[in-house]
Scaffold this motif. Structure first.
Motif, short mmCIF file in Angstrom:
data_model
loop_
_atom_site.label_atom_id
_atom_site.label_comp_id
_atom_site.label_asym_id
_atom_site.label_seq_id
_atom_site.Cartn_x
_atom_site.Cartn_y
_atom_site.Cartn_z
N PHE A 1 12.85 18.04 -9.41
CA PHE A 1 13.73 18.72 -8.41
C PHE A 1 13.69 20.06 -8.53
N ILE A 2 14.43 20.47 -9.90
CA ILE A 2 13.89 21.76 -10.14
C ILE A 2 12.76 22.52 -9.97
N ASN A 3 11.74 21.59 -10.67
CA ASN A 3 10.17 21.86 -9.90
C ASN A 3 9.92 22.03 -8.67
N SER A 4 10.50 20.48 -7.26
CA SER A 4 10.62 20.57 -6.32
C SER A 4 10.69 21.86 -5.73
N PHE A 5 11.81 22.96 -5.76
CA PHE A 5 12.44 23.37 -5.31
C PHE A 5 11.41 24.42 -6.13
N MET B 1 1.08 -1.09 0.04
CA MET B 1 -0.14 -0.05 -0.01
C MET B 1 1.04 1.81 -0.50
N ARG B 2 1.59 1.55 0.51
CA ARG B 2 2.64 2.43 0.95
C ARG B 2 3.44 3.08 -0.57
N ALA B 3 3.38 1.66 -1.49
CA ALA B 3 4.45 1.70 -2.46
C ALA B 3 3.02 2.09 -3.75
N ALA B 4 2.30 1.56 -3.57
CA ALA B 4 0.95 2.35 -4.34
C ALA B 4 1.12 4.04 -4.23
N VAL B 5 1.02 4.23 -3.00
CA VAL B 5 0.75 5.48 -2.67
C VAL B 5 1.49 6.44 -3.21
N LEU B 6 3.39 5.94 -2.59
CA LEU B 6 4.24 6.79 -3.83
C LEU B 6 4.26 7.13 -4.96
N ALA B 7 3.77 5.61 -5.18
CA ALA B 7 3.90 5.30 -7.13
C ALA B 7 2.76 6.66 -7.56
N ALA B 8 1.26 6.65 -7.13
CA ALA B 8 0.58 7.69 -6.63
C ALA B 8 1.15 9.35 -7.12
N ALA B 9 1.54 9.36 -6.19
CA ALA B 9 1.73 10.77 -5.63
C ALA B 9 2.97 11.37 -6.26
N ASP B 10 4.34 10.01 -7.11
CA ASP B 10 4.68 10.20 -7.82
C ASP B 10 4.21 11.00 -8.83
N ARG B 11 3.06 9.80 -9.75
CA ARG B 11 2.96 11.19 -11.37
C ARG B 11 1.44 11.94 -10.77
N LEU B 12 1.25 11.82 -9.93
CA LEU B 12 0.58 13.55 -9.71
C LEU B 12 1.21 14.61 -9.72
N TYR B 13 2.05 14.68 -8.89
CA TYR B 13 3.05 15.92 -8.49
C TYR B 13 3.72 15.81 -9.23
N TYR B 14 4.54 15.07 -10.47
CA TYR B 14 4.77 15.13 -11.85
C TYR B 14 4.02 15.67 -12.70
N ALA B 15 3.35 15.74 -12.95
CA ALA B 15 1.97 15.65 -13.95
C ALA B 15 1.15 17.25 -13.55
N LEU B 16 1.05 17.14 -12.45
CA LEU B 16 0.05 18.33 -11.76
C LEU B 16 0.33 19.75 -11.08
N GLY B 17 2.40 19.04 -10.66
CA GLY B 17 2.57 20.33 -9.42
C GLY B 17 2.99 19.89 -8.15
N ILE B 18 2.82 20.08 -7.09
CA ILE B 18 2.64 19.05 -5.92
C ILE B 18 1.63 19.90 -5.14
N GLN B 19 2.13 21.24 -5.10
CA GLN B 19 0.83 21.98 -4.43
C GLN B 19 -0.73 21.96 -4.70
N ALA B 20 -0.37 21.37 -5.56
CA ALA B 20 -1.98 21.38 -6.75
C ALA B 20 -2.61 19.91 -6.29
N VAL B 21 -2.46 19.04 -5.66
CA VAL B 21 -2.13 18.00 -5.30
C VAL B 21 -2.15 17.73 -3.58
N GLY B 22 -3.92 17.62 -3.01
CA GLY B 22 -3.37 17.32 -1.69
C GLY B 22 -3.36 16.00 -1.25
N MET B 23 -3.85 15.64 0.22
CA MET B 23 -4.10 14.20 0.64
C MET B 23 -5.65 13.78 0.15
#
Length: 205
Positions: free
Chosen positions: A97-101, A1-23
Motif C-alpha cells: 500500500f505504501i509502495n502503491s501510494f 483465469m481472472r484469479a490467475a491474472v490477479l495472482a501474477a499481477a500481485d507478484r509482479l507489481y510487488y517485486a518490480l513496481g506497478i509502473q514497471a509492469v505493463g499489460m
C-alpha cells in the motif's frame, strides 16, 4: 483465469513496481491474450485496485491470526512479532500500500482512497485492541505509526531489525499508557461539548 491474472499481477507489481509492469508483461506471464485481459479488466488501474483489495484481506488475516490469543497487552505486542516474521521472508519488498501510494497516489485518486482506507482500518483495529487493554484510544495512532515506520525501514534496510525495535518502543508506550492514571478517565469521559476543531486530521500512512 481472472484469479490467475490477479495472482501474477500481485507478484509482479510487488517485486518490480506497478509502473514497471505493463499489460504486455501480464500477457507474457499468464499466457492470456491482451484482448482477453481487457475483457476481464477494463484497465490496468482496475487490476491494481483488485490486487490491493486482495492484499487488504491478506493483511487483515495476518493481523487477526497474530492477535488471536494472549492477554490484551500481549495481543498488541504480537502485531510486531508478526511483522518480524513477514520482514524475514525472502520476497519482502515493503508495504504494497505504501509502495502503491508512492507510485500512483498523486495521479490516481481511487488508488489513494484505497490506500487511505486500508491504513485507517488498521488503526481502527488497533484502537479496539487498545481500548480492550484499558488504555486511551490515542495510543492506537502511536502504535500504528511504529508499525508503518517499521515496514518502510525494513524494506530499505533489508533486515527485520525494525520490527524488534518497533516492538520495544511499543512496549514502552503500552506500559506507560496502562500505568497512566488518566488513561481510564480519558477512555470513559463523555465527549466534550466544545466546538470541534477545524484543523485537518489524518491516519497513519
Amino acid at each position: 483465469m481472472r484469479a490467475a491474472v490477479l495472482a501474477a499481477a500481485d507478484r509482479l507489481y510487488y517485486a518490480l513496481g506497478i509502473q514497471a509492469v505493463g499489460m504486455d508483461a501480464l500477457r507474457a506471464e499468464t499466457g492470456v491474450s491482451l484482448k482477453r485481459l481487457y475483457s476481464l479488466f477494463p484497465s490496468k488501474e482496475s487490476i491494481v485496485e483488485e490486487v490491493l483489495h486482495g492484499r487488504h484481506r491478506l493483511w487483515n488475516d495476518l493481523v487477526e491470526d497474530a492477535v488471536r490469543a494472549g492477554g490484551a497487552r500481549q495481543r498488541l505486542v504480537a502485531i510486531y512479532d508478526m511483522l518480524a516474521r513477514w520482514f524475514d521472508q525472502d520476497d519482502f519488498r515493503g508495504c504494497m500500500f505504501i509502495n502503491s501510494f508512492g507510485e500512483l497516489g498523486a495521479t490516481s485518486p481511487r488508488i489513494a482512497e484505497i490506500v487511505r482506507a486500508h491504513k485507517a482500518q488498521f488503526q481502527a483495529r488497533l484502537t479496539e485492541l487498545v481500548v480492550e487493554a484499558g488504555a486511551s484510544s490515542s495510543l492506537a495512532a502511536q502504535l500504528a505509526i511504529l508499525a508503518e515506520g517499521a515496514q518502510t525501514t525494513a524494506a530499505i534496510a533489508g533486515t527485520s531489525d525494525a520490527a524488534r525495535q518497533a516492538r520495544a518502543a511499543a512496549e514502552v508506550l503500552i506500559d506507560a499508557a496502562l500505568r497512566d492514571p488518566d488513561a481510564e478517565s480519558a477512555r470513559t469521559a463523555p465527549a466534550s461539548t466544545a466546538p470541534a476543531s477545524t484543523a485537518p486530521t489524518g491516519t497513519a500512512s
